[in-house]
Write an enzyme that holds these catalytic residues in place. Structure first.
Site, PDB file in Angstrom:
ATOM      1  N   GLU A  17      15.137  -4.339 -11.629  1.00 12.87           N
ATOM      2  CA  GLU A  17      14.069  -4.728 -11.091  1.00 12.87           C
ATOM      3  C   GLU A  17      13.891  -6.222 -11.050  1.00 12.87           C
ATOM      4  OE1 GLU A  17      10.633  -3.762 -13.715  1.00 12.87           O
ATOM      5  OE2 GLU A  17      12.121  -2.132 -14.922  1.00 12.87           O
ATOM      6  N   CYS A  60      12.153   0.622 -14.648  1.00 17.01           N
ATOM      7  CA  CYS A  60      13.182   0.979 -15.576  1.00 17.01           C
ATOM      8  C   CYS A  60      13.839   2.367 -15.436  1.00 17.01           C
ATOM      9  CB  CYS A  60      12.868   0.987 -17.022  1.00 17.01           C
ATOM     10  SG  CYS A  60      11.613  -0.647 -17.424  1.00 17.01           S
ATOM     11  N   HIS A  80      14.022   5.575 -23.310  1.00 17.10           N
ATOM     12  CA  HIS A  80      13.443   4.114 -22.876  1.00 17.10           C
ATOM     13  C   HIS A  80      13.025   3.229 -23.818  1.00 17.10           C
ATOM     14  CE1 HIS A  80      12.536   0.867 -20.506  1.00 17.10           C
ATOM     15  NE2 HIS A  80      11.198   1.084 -20.683  1.00 17.10           N
TER      16      HIS A  80
HETATM   17  N1  CAA Z   1       2.881  -6.644 -39.842  1.00 12.32           N
HETATM   18  C1  CAA Z   1       3.479  -5.608 -39.402  1.00 12.32           C
HETATM   19  N2  CAA Z   1       2.964  -5.059 -38.193  1.00 12.32           N
HETATM   20  C2  CAA Z   1       2.394  -5.746 -37.358  1.00 12.32           C
HETATM   21  C3  CAA Z   1       1.913  -7.045 -38.064  1.00 12.32           C
HETATM   22  C4  CAA Z   1       2.521  -7.701 -39.119  1.00 12.32           C
HETATM   23  N3  CAA Z   1       2.247  -8.690 -39.616  1.00 12.32           N
HETATM   24  N4  CAA Z   1       1.000  -7.744 -36.817  1.00 12.32           N
HETATM   25  C5  CAA Z   1       1.129  -6.879 -35.965  1.00 12.32           C
HETATM   26  N5  CAA Z   1       1.798  -5.671 -36.294  1.00 12.32           N
HETATM   27  C6  CAA Z   1       1.755  -4.641 -35.290  1.00 12.32           C
HETATM   28  C7  CAA Z   1       0.429  -4.020 -34.494  1.00 12.32           C
HETATM   29  O1  CAA Z   1      -0.246  -3.330 -35.507  1.00 12.32           O
HETATM   30  C8  CAA Z   1       1.094  -3.355 -33.429  1.00 12.32           C
HETATM   31  O2  CAA Z   1       1.588  -2.050 -33.983  1.00 12.32           O
HETATM   32  P1  CAA Z   1       0.779  -0.829 -33.240  1.00 12.32           P
HETATM   33  O3  CAA Z   1       0.754  -0.765 -32.100  1.00 12.32           O
HETATM   34  O4  CAA Z   1       1.625   0.493 -33.854  1.00 12.32           O
HETATM   35  O5  CAA Z   1      -0.348  -0.569 -34.153  1.00 12.32           O
HETATM   36  C9  CAA Z   1       2.566  -4.226 -33.031  1.00 12.32           C
HETATM   37  O6  CAA Z   1       2.758  -4.758 -34.256  1.00 12.32           O
HETATM   38  C10 CAA Z   1       2.374  -5.016 -31.966  1.00 12.32           C
HETATM   39  O7  CAA Z   1       1.102  -5.603 -32.225  1.00 12.32           O
HETATM   40  P2  CAA Z   1       0.046  -5.926 -30.940  1.00 12.32           P
HETATM   41  O8  CAA Z   1      -0.460  -4.787 -30.404  1.00 12.32           O
HETATM   42  O9  CAA Z   1      -0.805  -6.791 -31.729  1.00 12.32           O
HETATM   43  O10 CAA Z   1       0.896  -6.760 -29.815  1.00 12.32           O
HETATM   44  P3  CAA Z   1       0.582  -7.425 -28.699  1.00 12.32           P
HETATM   45  O11 CAA Z   1      -0.832  -7.093 -28.131  1.00 12.32           O
HETATM   46  O12 CAA Z   1       0.798  -8.897 -28.865  1.00 12.32           O
HETATM   47  O13 CAA Z   1       1.849  -6.903 -27.523  1.00 12.32           O
HETATM   48  C11 CAA Z   1       2.281  -5.279 -26.198  1.00 12.32           C
HETATM   49  C12 CAA Z   1       1.959  -5.613 -27.592  1.00 12.32           C
HETATM   50  C13 CAA Z   1       1.112  -5.123 -25.435  1.00 12.32           C
HETATM   51  C14 CAA Z   1       3.141  -3.765 -26.036  1.00 12.32           C
HETATM   52  C15 CAA Z   1       3.314  -6.217 -25.480  1.00 12.32           C
HETATM   53  O14 CAA Z   1       4.514  -6.394 -26.313  1.00 12.32           O
HETATM   54  C16 CAA Z   1       3.434  -5.951 -23.915  1.00 12.32           C
HETATM   55  O15 CAA Z   1       2.800  -6.391 -23.278  1.00 12.32           O
HETATM   56  N6  CAA Z   1       4.739  -5.512 -23.711  1.00 12.32           N
HETATM   57  C17 CAA Z   1       5.318  -5.355 -22.214  1.00 12.32           C
HETATM   58  C18 CAA Z   1       4.768  -4.119 -21.847  1.00 12.32           C
HETATM   59  C19 CAA Z   1       5.583  -2.795 -22.562  1.00 12.32           C
HETATM   60  O16 CAA Z   1       6.731  -3.173 -23.040  1.00 12.32           O
HETATM   61  N7  CAA Z   1       5.022  -1.691 -22.498  1.00 12.32           N
HETATM   62  C20 CAA Z   1       5.632  -0.664 -23.001  1.00 12.32           C
HETATM   63  C21 CAA Z   1       5.376   0.662 -22.101  1.00 12.32           C
HETATM   64  S1  CAA Z   1       5.655   0.053 -20.577  1.00 12.32           S
HETATM   65  C22 CAA Z   1       7.297   0.366 -20.279  1.00 12.32           C
HETATM   66  O17 CAA Z   1       8.212   0.922 -21.292  1.00 12.32           O
HETATM   67  C23 CAA Z   1       8.062  -0.171 -19.122  1.00 12.32           C
HETATM   68  C24 CAA Z   1       9.119  -1.397 -19.656  1.00 12.32           C
HETATM   69  O18 CAA Z   1       9.904  -1.423 -19.727  1.00 12.32           O
HETATM   70  C25 CAA Z   1       8.012  -2.719 -19.373  1.00 12.32           C
END
Ligand code: CAA
Length: 445
Positions: A83, A120, A244
């Site tokens: 991609e 992916c 994945h």
């Molecule tokens: N100690 C332990 N855990 C902590 C923590 C701490 N100090 N602070 C935060 N966390 C945890 C949170 O609780 C959360 O876990 P849960 O979801 O289990 O509650 C985790 O860490 C992540 O924290 P946030 O949700 O606050 O993180 P974020 O909002 O900054 O980012 C995300 C998370 C939105 C997934 C981001 O990484 C993102 O946008 N990623 C890209 C999209 C992606 O990968 N999506 C996955 C599905 S799509 C797919 O699979 C296709 C692909 O390849 C892209």
């Protein structure tokens, strides 16, 4: 019917490393545990100045072909899944074939080449295409080279930035494979979704939280579809479950839902009933909302049971061992998970010959696919030949400032002039632009 599957696999990681806890977290003002515990990621692989999807793919393919003593005439098909493509017409597979022709005698003029796109999941779709081509008897005894290669970069500041990665997985799909045989049964979960997309832009537009929900929903559909052809899944049926892995925390979320699904109406659910109750059935509730709340509470209790934890440690956790240290490789991600699981199994003396894997692929936009694989007698030898640890340990660590520079180098909108951080050795490198805007490559001794 001939057995068809993955005969060999090789991995090529981007040669730079960004440590998420030590380097990324302090700059973002975040607790390092958000990355290591929350997302389950320790570091990301990133490409050096002279690396891109072609060099990484060609380097993985060259290593695989040398290791298996293959020549261009043994290959009837080269499919690249990515991609991160940079051309809307000329496929990346032509560039990779051109690279390989620099170092192997002969050519790939009679190999069918293409490029597959569906986020992916296209890595697995390319493996499918190769499988179907062989099953249709059109391969003339030859194998297919499938290469999943990506520079999975997000815009600076995007929440996805922590999940970046870069690397390639080359796979040889053949008759009588040494590694895994693919099941003819497959399940799909596919819907028109706008969770993650790149409408003619380099970096993705992402609705991160929604993408997580879409992943879970499509994976569930694929699991149900798979069961409709392969029969109900029992937790003891599969030795490993490579899924994945955009980040290991995503797989952790999917795993407990999968376990809940596969223990329903089994002796495992019965055995757990005294401690955590039975799974809530919809007919016991007045509203869908009450039913969903009850399921969510049941799932929380299930997560803490010894049965679930044992299953997770045995079937899922081993598949995350490489992914934790490389980040998301998009099309290669599920194939890294398979390699990680098999590598861990070999190192820990697990005998897998004849045992089965349940493989779950996913692509945003969105589609999940589930199939089974049967591990072949040659698996330990194949996996022993991987040099993943050497590659990972050999990566050059980046400071945050250097990370910013390398992100700019690979950002098509920036014109950054940065010296390479590493010295290439016996590998393909990007070598500038040609007169028609094509990218040029050469092999460095
Ligand atoms: N100690 C332990 N855990 C902590 C923590 C701490 N100090 N602070 C935060 N966390 C945890 C949170 O609780 C959360 O876990 P849960 O979801 O289990 O509650 C985790 O860490 C992540 O924290 P946030 O949700 O606050 O993180 P974020 O909002 O900054 O980012 C995300 C998370 C939105 C997934 C981001 O990484 C993102 O946008 N990623 C890209 C999209 C992606 O990968 N999506 C996955 C599905 S799509 C797919 O699979 C296709 C692909 O390849 C892209």
């Amino acid at each position: 019917m001939a057995s068809v599957g993955i005969d060999a696999i090789d991995i090529w990681t981007g040669k730079l490393e960004l440590d998420l806890a030590e380097t990324f977290a302090p700059e973002k003002g975040e607790d390092p545990a958000k990355y290591t515990k929350g997302l389950g990621l320790y570091s990301s692989s990133l490409p050096d100045v002279y690396e891109d999807i072609v060099t990484m793919g060609a380097n993985a393919a060259r290593r695989l072909m040398e290791r298996k003593d293959l020549h261009p005439q043994d290959i009837g098909r080269i499919d690249v899944a990515t991609e991160s493509s940079f051309d809307n017409s000329k496929p990346v597979s032509t560039y990779i074939a051109g690279c390989l022709e620099q170092v192997f005698d002969g050519d790939f003029h009679h190999a069918n080449k293409g490029e597959r796109k569906f986020a992916c999941v296209s890595g697995t779709q390319s493996v499918d295409d190769a499988y179907n081509w062989i099953r249709a008897g059109r391969n003339r005894g030859r194998s297919a080279l499938v290469i999943a290669t990506d520079t999975a970069l997000y815009a600076r500041g995007d929440a996805g930035e922590a999940t970046q990665g870069a690397g390639a997985v080359a796979m040889l799909v053949s008759e009588d494979p040494d590694l895994v045989e693919l099941s003819p049964e497959q399940g799909y979960g596919s819907a028109d979704e706008t969770d993650f997309l790149k409408p003619n832009q380099q970096f993705p537009s992402v609705d991160g939280k929604r993408s997580v929900q879409v992943y879970l929903a499509r994976m569930r559909e694929a699991m149900e579809d798979f069961e409709s052809v392969a029969g109900d899944i029992h937790p003891d049926d599969y030795e490993l479950g490579p899924f994945h892995t955009p980040f290991p925390g995503m797989v952790r979320k999917a795993a407990v839902l999968a376990y809940r699904h596969i223990i329903r109406d089994t002796e495992v659910e019965d055995a757990l009933a005294d401690d955590i109750g039975r799974q809530p059935r919809p007919e016991a509730f007045d509203t869908e909302e009450e039913h969903l709340d009850a399921i969510s509470e049941y799932t929380d209790r299930l997560k803490d049971t010894e049965q679930y934890r044992d299953w997770y440690e045995r079937v899922i956790k081993p598949t995350l061992t490489i992914s934790r240290h490389v980040g998301n490789w998009y099309t290669g991600s599920v194939h890294v998970a398979r390699a990680g699981g098999l590598k861990w199994a070999r190192e820990n003396g697990r005998e897998l010959t004849g045992k089965r894997l349940l493989v779950g692929s996913y692509g945003s936009g969105a589609q999940a696919e589930i199939h089974a694989e049967t591990v072949q007698p040659g698996w330990t030898e194949e996996i022993a030949d991987l040099n993943v640890d050497e590659q990972l340990n050999g990566r050059r660590g980046l400071s945050f400032e250097e990370y910013e520079q390398i992100h700019d180098v690979h950002n098509h909108a920036e014109d950054a002039d940065v010296e390479a951080f590493t010295t290439p050795e016996r590998e393909f490198v990007f070598d500038g632009w040609g007169r028609m805007g094509e990218r040029k490559y050469r092999f460095v001794e």
